[in-house]
Design a protein around this motif. Structure first.
Motif, PDB file in Angstrom:
ATOM      1  N   GLY A  44      -5.472   8.066  -1.962  1.00  0.00           N
ATOM      2  CA  GLY A  44      -5.457   8.380  -3.404  1.00  0.00           C
ATOM      3  C   GLY A  44      -4.292   7.903  -3.970  1.00  0.00           C
ATOM      4  O   GLY A  44      -4.241   7.419  -5.234  1.00  0.00           O
ATOM      5  N   LEU A  45      -3.225   7.783  -3.482  1.00  0.00           N
ATOM      6  CA  LEU A  45      -1.778   7.361  -3.926  1.00  0.00           C
ATOM      7  C   LEU A  45      -2.070   5.783  -4.237  1.00  0.00           C
ATOM      8  O   LEU A  45      -1.710   5.324  -5.215  1.00  0.00           O
ATOM      9  N   ALA A  46      -2.420   4.859  -3.329  1.00  0.00           N
ATOM     10  CA  ALA A  46      -2.919   3.703  -3.330  1.00  0.00           C
ATOM     11  C   ALA A  46      -3.800   3.304  -4.649  1.00  0.00           C
ATOM     12  O   ALA A  46      -3.463   2.306  -5.378  1.00  0.00           O
ATOM     13  N   GLN A  47      -4.605   4.188  -4.892  1.00  0.00           N
ATOM     14  CA  GLN A  47      -5.794   3.885  -5.864  1.00  0.00           C
ATOM     15  C   GLN A  47      -5.042   4.072  -7.312  1.00  0.00           C
ATOM     16  O   GLN A  47      -5.309   3.297  -8.214  1.00  0.00           O
ATOM     17  N   GLU A  48      -4.099   5.120  -7.510  1.00  0.00           N
ATOM     18  CA  GLU A  48      -3.476   5.249  -8.424  1.00  0.00           C
ATOM     19  C   GLU A  48      -2.524   4.183  -8.879  1.00  0.00           C
ATOM     20  O   GLU A  48      -2.438   3.785 -10.089  1.00  0.00           O
ATOM     21  N   PHE A  49      -1.659   3.351  -8.165  1.00  0.00           N
ATOM     22  CA  PHE A  49      -0.889   2.376  -8.014  1.00  0.00           C
ATOM     23  C   PHE A  49      -1.997   0.999  -8.492  1.00  0.00           C
ATOM     24  O   PHE A  49      -1.240   0.465  -9.558  1.00  0.00           O
ATOM     25  N   GLN A  50      -2.957   0.913  -8.116  1.00  0.00           N
ATOM     26  CA  GLN A  50      -4.159  -0.122  -8.411  1.00  0.00           C
ATOM     27  C   GLN A  50      -4.548  -0.018  -9.674  1.00  0.00           C
ATOM     28  O   GLN A  50      -4.597  -0.910 -10.420  1.00  0.00           O
ATOM     29  N   LYS A  51      -4.703   1.474 -10.009  1.00  0.00           N
ATOM     30  CA  LYS A  51      -4.982   1.669 -11.545  1.00  0.00           C
ATOM     31  C   LYS A  51      -3.884   1.135 -12.610  1.00  0.00           C
ATOM     32  O   LYS A  51      -3.975   0.487 -13.667  1.00  0.00           O
ATOM     33  N   GLU A  52      -2.462   1.271 -12.059  1.00  0.00           N
ATOM     34  CA  GLU A  52      -1.408   1.116 -12.912  1.00  0.00           C
ATOM     35  C   GLU A  52      -1.145  -0.342 -12.828  1.00  0.00           C
ATOM     36  O   GLU A  52      -0.799  -0.906 -14.056  1.00  0.00           O
ATOM     37  N   TYR A  53      -1.229  -0.889 -11.759  1.00  0.00           N
ATOM     38  CA  TYR A  53      -0.969  -2.323 -11.608  1.00  0.00           C
ATOM     39  C   TYR A  53      -2.324  -3.211 -11.066  1.00  0.00           C
ATOM     40  O   TYR A  53      -2.336  -3.286  -9.674  1.00  0.00           O
ATOM     41  N   PRO A  54      -3.450  -3.375 -11.992  1.00  0.00           N
ATOM     42  CA  PRO A  54      -4.783  -3.797 -11.170  1.00  0.00           C
ATOM     43  C   PRO A  54      -4.505  -5.147 -10.625  1.00  0.00           C
ATOM     44  O   PRO A  54      -5.729  -5.662  -9.838  1.00  0.00           O
ATOM     45  N   GLY A  55      -3.390  -5.957 -10.547  1.00  0.00           N
ATOM     46  CA  GLY A  55      -3.546  -7.343  -9.993  1.00  0.00           C
ATOM     47  C   GLY A  55      -2.744  -7.263  -8.863  1.00  0.00           C
ATOM     48  O   GLY A  55      -2.772  -8.254  -7.976  1.00  0.00           O
ATOM     49  N   ILE A  56      -2.756  -6.091  -8.010  1.00  0.00           N
ATOM     50  CA  ILE A  56      -1.949  -5.933  -6.800  1.00  0.00           C
ATOM     51  C   ILE A  56      -2.873  -4.838  -5.872  1.00  0.00           C
ATOM     52  O   ILE A  56      -3.170  -3.804  -6.291  1.00  0.00           O
ATOM     53  N   THR A  57      -3.281  -5.277  -4.826  1.00  0.00           N
ATOM     54  CA  THR A  57      -4.013  -4.556  -3.797  1.00  0.00           C
ATOM     55  C   THR A  57      -2.916  -3.908  -2.760  1.00  0.00           C
ATOM     56  O   THR A  57      -2.116  -4.462  -2.354  1.00  0.00           O
ATOM     57  N   VAL A  58      -3.226  -2.562  -2.439  1.00  0.00           N
ATOM     58  CA  VAL A  58      -2.378  -1.783  -1.522  1.00  0.00           C
ATOM     59  C   VAL A  58      -3.264  -1.816  -0.269  1.00  0.00           C
ATOM     60  O   VAL A  58      -4.343  -1.055  -0.414  1.00  0.00           O
ATOM     61  N   GLN A  59      -2.814  -2.184   0.813  1.00  0.00           N
ATOM     62  CA  GLN A  59      -3.413  -2.393   2.060  1.00  0.00           C
ATOM     63  C   GLN A  59      -2.672  -0.923   2.859  1.00  0.00           C
ATOM     64  O   GLN A  59      -1.494  -1.140   3.233  1.00  0.00           O
ATOM     65  N   VAL A  60      -3.381  -0.001   3.163  1.00  0.00           N
ATOM     66  CA  VAL A  60      -2.771   1.233   3.747  1.00  0.00           C
ATOM     67  C   VAL A  60      -3.308   1.403   5.163  1.00  0.00           C
ATOM     68  O   VAL A  60      -4.322   1.015   5.573  1.00  0.00           O
ATOM     69  N   GLU A  61      -2.206   1.520   5.824  1.00  0.00           N
ATOM     70  CA  GLU A  61      -2.332   1.392   7.472  1.00  0.00           C
ATOM     71  C   GLU A  61      -1.636   2.666   7.705  1.00  0.00           C
ATOM     72  O   GLU A  61      -0.534   2.889   7.870  1.00  0.00           O
ATOM     73  N   ARG A  62      -2.751   3.418   8.088  1.00  0.00           N
ATOM     74  CA  ARG A  62      -2.304   5.056   8.404  1.00  0.00           C
ATOM     75  C   ARG A  62      -2.463   5.311  10.059  1.00  0.00           C
ATOM     76  O   ARG A  62      -3.577   4.967  10.512  1.00  0.00           O
ATOM     77  N   SER A  63      -1.466   5.951  10.578  1.00  0.00           N
ATOM     78  CA  SER A  63      -1.600   6.468  11.819  1.00  0.00           C
ATOM     79  C   SER A  63      -0.412   7.688  12.017  1.00  0.00           C
ATOM     80  O   SER A  63       0.196   7.937  11.068  1.00  0.00           O
ATOM     81  N   GLY A  64      -0.447   8.428  13.112  1.00  0.00           N
ATOM     82  CA  GLY A  64       0.674   9.163  13.512  1.00  0.00           C
ATOM     83  C   GLY A  64       2.131   8.646  13.611  1.00  0.00           C
ATOM     84  O   GLY A  64       2.283   7.314  13.545  1.00  0.00           O
ATOM     85  N   SER A  65       3.014   9.322  13.029  1.00  0.00           N
ATOM     86  CA  SER A  65       4.323   8.877  12.957  1.00  0.00           C
ATOM     87  C   SER A  65       4.885   8.045  14.162  1.00  0.00           C
ATOM     88  O   SER A  65       5.415   6.809  14.060  1.00  0.00           O
ATOM     89  N   GLU A  66       4.713   8.524  15.289  1.00  0.00           N
ATOM     90  CA  GLU A  66       5.038   7.956  16.699  1.00  0.00           C
ATOM     91  C   GLU A  66       4.269   6.505  16.671  1.00  0.00           C
ATOM     92  O   GLU A  66       4.933   5.609  17.578  1.00  0.00           O
ATOM     93  N   ARG A  67       3.079   6.514  16.133  1.00  0.00           N
ATOM     94  CA  ARG A  67       2.246   5.349  16.561  1.00  0.00           C
ATOM     95  C   ARG A  67       2.715   4.318  15.524  1.00  0.00           C
ATOM     96  O   ARG A  67       2.841   3.091  15.745  1.00  0.00           O
ATOM     97  N   VAL A  68       3.059   4.599  14.262  1.00  0.00           N
ATOM     98  CA  VAL A  68       3.539   3.897  13.403  1.00  0.00           C
ATOM     99  C   VAL A  68       5.167   3.170  13.780  1.00  0.00           C
ATOM    100  O   VAL A  68       5.317   2.147  13.624  1.00  0.00           O
ATOM    101  N   PHE A  69       5.863   4.183  14.524  1.00  0.00           N
ATOM    102  CA  PHE A  69       7.181   3.759  14.915  1.00  0.00           C
ATOM    103  C   PHE A  69       6.887   2.950  15.987  1.00  0.00           C
ATOM    104  O   PHE A  69       7.606   1.665  16.144  1.00  0.00           O
TER     105      PHE A  69
END
Length: 334
Positions: A44-69
């Motif tokens: 949802g946050l990424a979509q709001e950013f893309q509405k504000e700045y339509p030329g930029i795509t946000v690639q969201v990579e989501r996982s648990g904190s320890e997996r991201v780490f």
């Protein structure tokens, strides 16, 4: 809240979003966001950013904190630099990232102007993008208010055996933080007894609220507060318990990576996620707590000022991580 590690250098001058930054970011076309926030909230946050700045795509990579780490550690140790901006709910991660020199110091003007000093790194390497509590909660269609636990030690009562669900500190930064806090408050003997209560074990702190909503369990030992808020907004009959002993808080820091492949887009996105606009969206639709004083919380939510909040010092948590994981595995068998 003890978010900052030892001083390394003076923080850089705060920056604002300028037309020149937007132009440079748009030319890069993309920003990659590693995050442990619930995927629906992050998208949802990424979509709001893309509405504000339509030329930029946000690639969201989501996982648990320890997996991201772990993922970032594996990538940086082999010279791979995929991520631009990183966020996790384990404040310890950012102490380590800073020590390793993986972050680029960067201070959005709104953070410099609005965030308390305790919610941002003194050297400008990261700041608290969000906060949420690790809460006890129950489904009121499966458990009457009179039968619900009131304190953490109430969960040891045999009447709750087989009725609880719990997230894992080896996957979730929120649960790593809350496990440390409660082990300091109640001792490991508490977890040894809790481990005998036939608890459903899940990974992420986002999962226990969903298990309550699906009526797979009546009571959650821990899980993030913001998913409870979101489900309550959808009409799911869940209630949160804020014990008198206190409720652990998890700080979700964010930072820009030193070797970000899209440095200008990273700088723009980083400033955007701290904006009042983005922070209000996170509060309204994501149920997240904000350090921006201009964000207004829904009247239906208990304000932090009315809750006894239990904080932790990530510098002290860092050397305890392996002990927490090994004790947890010993007492819960997973």
């Amino acid at each position: 809240m003890g978010l900052a590690a030892g001083a390394m250098a003076a923080a850089p001058a705060p920056y604002a979003i300028t037309p020149e930054l937007v132009t440079a970011a748009t030319a890069e076309k993309k920003v990659v966001f590693y995050t442990s926030t619930d995927v629906a909230v992050a998208q949802g946050l990424a979509q709001e950013f893309q509405k504000e700045y339509p030329g930029i795509t946000v690639q969201v990579e989501r996982s648990g904190s320890e997996r991201v780490f772990q993922r970032l550690g594996q990538e940086y140790s082999t010279g791979i630099h995929n991520a631009d901006v990183i966020e996790t709910s384990d404040a310890v991660n950012f102490v380590y990232f800073k020590q390793q020199g993986w972050l680029r110091p960067m201070v959005p003007k709104i953070v410099a102007d609005k965030w308390p000093a305790s919610a941002r790194d003194a050297d400008g390497y990261y700041a608290a993008y969000r906060a949420h509590l690790s809460v006890m909660a129950y489904n009121t269609t499966l458990m009457k208010d009179a039968d619900a636990p009131k304190t953490w030690t109430d969960l040891l009562d045999p009447r709750y055996k087989g009725k609880m669900v719990k997230a894992h500190p080896g996957y979730s930064g929120t649960i790593m933080t809350s496990t440390y806090i409660l082990s300091q408050l109640l001792g490991w003997e508490y977890f040894e007894k809790l481990g005998k209560q036939d608890i459903m074990q899940v990974q992420s702190s986002t999962e226990p609220p969903k298990k309550l909503a699906e009526k797979e369990r009546a009571l959650q030992v821990d899980g993030n507060e913001y998913n409870i808020f979101r489900l309550q907004d959808q009409g799911v009959p869940l209630k949160i318990v804020y014990p008198p002993e206190g409720t652990p808080i998890a700080i979700g820091n964010a930072g820009v990576l030193k070797d970000a492949p899209h440095p200008n887009a990273a700088k723009l996105f980083y400033a955007f996620i701290f904006s009042t606009q983005a922070q209000q969206i996170n509060s309204d639709t994501g149920g997240l707590r904000s350090f921006n004083p201009d964000v207004k919380e829904k009247a239906s939510r208990t304000p932090l000022s009315s809750i006894k909040v239990l904080n932790s010092d990530p510098v002290k948590v860092l050397p305890q991580i392996q002990t927490i994981k090994s004790n947890y595995e010993k007492y819960f068998g997973t």
